[in-house]
Design an enzyme around this catalytic site. Structure first.
Site, PDB file in Angstrom:
ATOM      1  N   HIS A   1     -20.008  -9.073  11.523  1.00 18.84           N
ATOM      2  CA  HIS A   1     -19.717 -10.442  12.276  1.00 18.84           C
ATOM      3  C   HIS A   1     -18.898 -10.423  12.292  1.00 18.84           C
ATOM      4  CE1 HIS A   1     -20.201 -13.635  15.274  1.00 18.84           C
ATOM      5  NE2 HIS A   1     -19.003 -12.908  15.921  1.00 18.84           N
ATOM      6  N   SER A   2     -17.434 -11.183  12.002  1.00 19.57           N
ATOM      7  CA  SER A   2     -16.679 -12.786  11.754  1.00 19.57           C
ATOM      8  C   SER A   2     -16.040 -12.139  10.401  1.00 19.57           C
ATOM      9  CB  SER A   2     -17.649 -13.952  12.049  1.00 19.57           C
ATOM     10  OG  SER A   2     -16.362 -15.069  12.681  1.00 19.57           O
ATOM     11  N   GLN A   3     -16.861 -13.886   9.289  1.00 22.46           N
ATOM     12  CA  GLN A   3     -16.199 -14.149   7.880  1.00 22.46           C
ATOM     13  C   GLN A   3     -16.700 -12.817   7.899  1.00 22.46           C
ATOM     14  OE1 GLN A   3     -19.080 -15.921   6.743  1.00 22.46           O
ATOM     15  NE2 GLN A   3     -18.656 -15.945   4.230  1.00 22.46           N
TER      16      GLN A   3
END
Length: 401
Positions: free
Chosen positions: A214-216
Site C-alpha cells: 500500500h502506498s509507500q
C-alpha cells in the site's frame, strides 16, 4: 509527498523471537517452514553490530501471521503498509471492524502482516537508521481522510467512505486512526535499502507468496519483484508510491498540481534503488525522461515516462501485477502514470479501478473505510483469476484451542 502530493543487501540473520515455543512454531532455521498455530509472530532479517562497546541489532522486521482452519489458496499473502503506518492498518478498522488480515484469512489465505524495518514493532532507532519524521494531522485530513473538505485535487469531492463522515479531528474514527501514526525513517532511499532485503528474507523463509503493498510500500513491491521474481507470485499494488520519477504538490484551483523540485524523487521511475533494465543502465542518468504532451483526462496529471525507445524491465514482466485505485483518492490523479511506465517497459500491469466495479467513494486509506470488505473481496477476486497453483504443502493445519 502527501500534502506536497540496491544498494547492497544487508547481511541477513534470522533473529530469535520472544520465546522458544514461538521460535519452534515459526519455523527453525534448520528445517522447512511450517505454520503450526493459528496466529503468531517472528522476526526476519537483521544483523548484530557493536559500537561503543554495546552490541545491538538492526535491519530486523516484525512479521505477524494468521492462518485459517483450512488453507484453500495456493500462496500466502503478505500485507505491507505505507508511510507513518504499521501493520495495524490491516488488523482492524478505526471504527472497530475486522481488517483485511481477517478478511483474506476468511477466504482461505495464510496471511502475513509486517511492520517495516525501523518502525513500530520492528523497532525504531535514530542512531541506527538516521533522522525520523512524522505526519501532522493536517496532511492526513486534507489528502487522506477528509479530502472532500479541502478539494485540493479534482477527485477529492467524491470521497464518502470514511467512517462517521469526514475524516477530521473530532471524528472518533479519525482520532483512532491518527493515534496509530508513528515516526518513520525520513530518508525514503534508506527505507528501500532496509525493507527490500527484509521482505526477501521473509519470502525465502515462507516460500513464494503474493505481495500486497500500500502506498509507500509500492516501491518495495516493484524492487522485490524485480530482484526475486521467482518468489513473488503476484504483486497487488494498492495505490503505489508515485507518480513516476517526480513528486508533485496539490494546490487546488484550475492549475491544481505542480512538480516539486528538479531532482527525481524516484530516479528509476518507480523506485529509488536500481532495477534490472534491458539494455542495462549504469545509473539514473541513463534513463531519459520526457513528460507527456497531455494528460489522459482533465483530472489526471501529465505523466513522466521514458523517452522512446524505452528500456525494458524483463523481471517485472514475469510477475503478474495489478494497480488498485480508489475513486476519490489523490492517487487517482497519477496511478495511470505508473501503469503507463510499466507497460512501456513491457511489464503490462492489470488495473483495478474500484469505481468500475461499483465500489465508489473511497480514499487512499481504503482498507480502513466503511466498505473495506468490498475492496478486499475485489482484490481477492483478481488474485483467484490471475494466480494459479496447488495449495502449498508448507502450511499445515494449525492447532486450534
Amino acid at each position: 509527498m502527501f500534502r506536497n502530493a540496491a544498494a547492497g543487501a544487508l547481511a541477513l540473520l534470522c533473529l530469535a523471537i520472544a520465546s522458544p515455543s514461538r521460535a519452534a512454531e515459526a519455523g527453525a532455521a534448520d528445517g522447512p517452514f511450517r505454520l503450526t498455530q493459528p496466529a503468531g509472530y517472528f522476526f526476519v532479517g537483521g544483523r548484530y553490530a557493536t559500537a561503543g562497546g554495546k552490541t545491538t541489532a538492526s535491519g530486523q522486521m516484525f512479521v505477524e501471521y494468521r492462518v485459517p482452519e483450512r488453507v484453500t489458496q495456493p500462496y500466502p499473502i503478505v500485507l505491507v503498509h505505507g508511510t507513518a503506518q504499521t501493520g495495524t492498518n490491516f488488523l482492524g478498522t478505526p471504527d472497530g471492524r475486522p481488517g483485511w488480515a481477517d478478511r483474506f484469512a476468511a477466504q482461505g489465505f495464510a496471511v502475513y502482516v509486517v511492520d517495516q524495518v525501523g518502525r513500530g514493532r520492528s523497532g525504531g532507532d535514530p542512531d541506527t537508521y538516521g533522522p525520523y519524521a512524522r505526519l501532522p494531522a493536517e496532511d492526513l485530513e486534507t489528502v487522506f481522510t477528509g479530502q472532500e473538505r479541502s478539494a485540493l485535487y479534482p477527485q477529492a469531492k467524491l470521497h464518502t467512505q470514511w467512517p462517521g463522515g469526514a475524516g477530521i479531528r473530532g471524528n472518533a474514527a479519525f482520532d483512532q486512526f491518527y493515534l496509530s501514526q508513528v515516526p518513520y525513517i525520513a530518508s525514503a532511499l534508506r527505507s528501500e535499502e532496509l525493507v527490500d532485503p527484509a521482505l526477501i528474507a521473509l519470502l525465502e523463509k515462507i516460500g513464494p507468496a503474493i505481495l500486497l503493498t500500500h502506498s509507500q510500500a509500492g516501491v518495495f513491491g516493484w524492487a522485490v519483484s524485480d530482484q526475486r521474481p521467482d518468489l513473488v507470485k503476484a504483486h497487488v499494488a494498492v495505490e503505489p508510491n508515485g507518480p513516476t520519477f517526480y513528486d508533485i504538490r496539490f494546490k487546488g484551483g484550475a492549475d491544481w498540481y505542480e512538480r516539486v523540485g528538479e531532482a527525481r524523487a524516484r530516479p528509476y521511475g518507480i523506485t529509488r534503488v536500481p532495477l534490472h533494465f534491458e539494455p542495462p543502465v549504469s545509473g539514473p542518468a541513463d534513463l531519459t525522461v520526457v513528460q507527456a504532451e497531455s494528460a489522459a483526462a482533465p483530472d489526471r496529471i501529465r505523466c513522466w515516462l521514458q523517452a522512446e525507445p524505452a528500456r525494458q524491465l524483463p523481471n517485472l514482466a514475469r510477475v503478474p501485477a495489478v494497480i488498485v485505485t480508489a475513486e476519490a483518492s489523490f492517487r487517482a490523479t497519477m496511478d495511470d502514470c505508473t501503469a503507463a511506465f510499466l507497460t512501456q517497459a513491457g511489464a503490462k500491469p492489470d488495473r483495478l479501478a474500484l469505481a468500475e466495479h461499483g465500489i465508489r467513494g473511497n480514499g487512499h486509506m481504503m482498507m480502513l473505510e466503511s466498505n473495506s470488505d468490498a475492496v478486499a473481496d475485489a482484490i481477492a477476486g483478481w488474485i483467484r483469476n490471475r494466480v494459479q497453483g496447488p495449495v502449498q504443502g508448507q502450511v499445515e493445519a494449525p492447532a486450534r484451542p
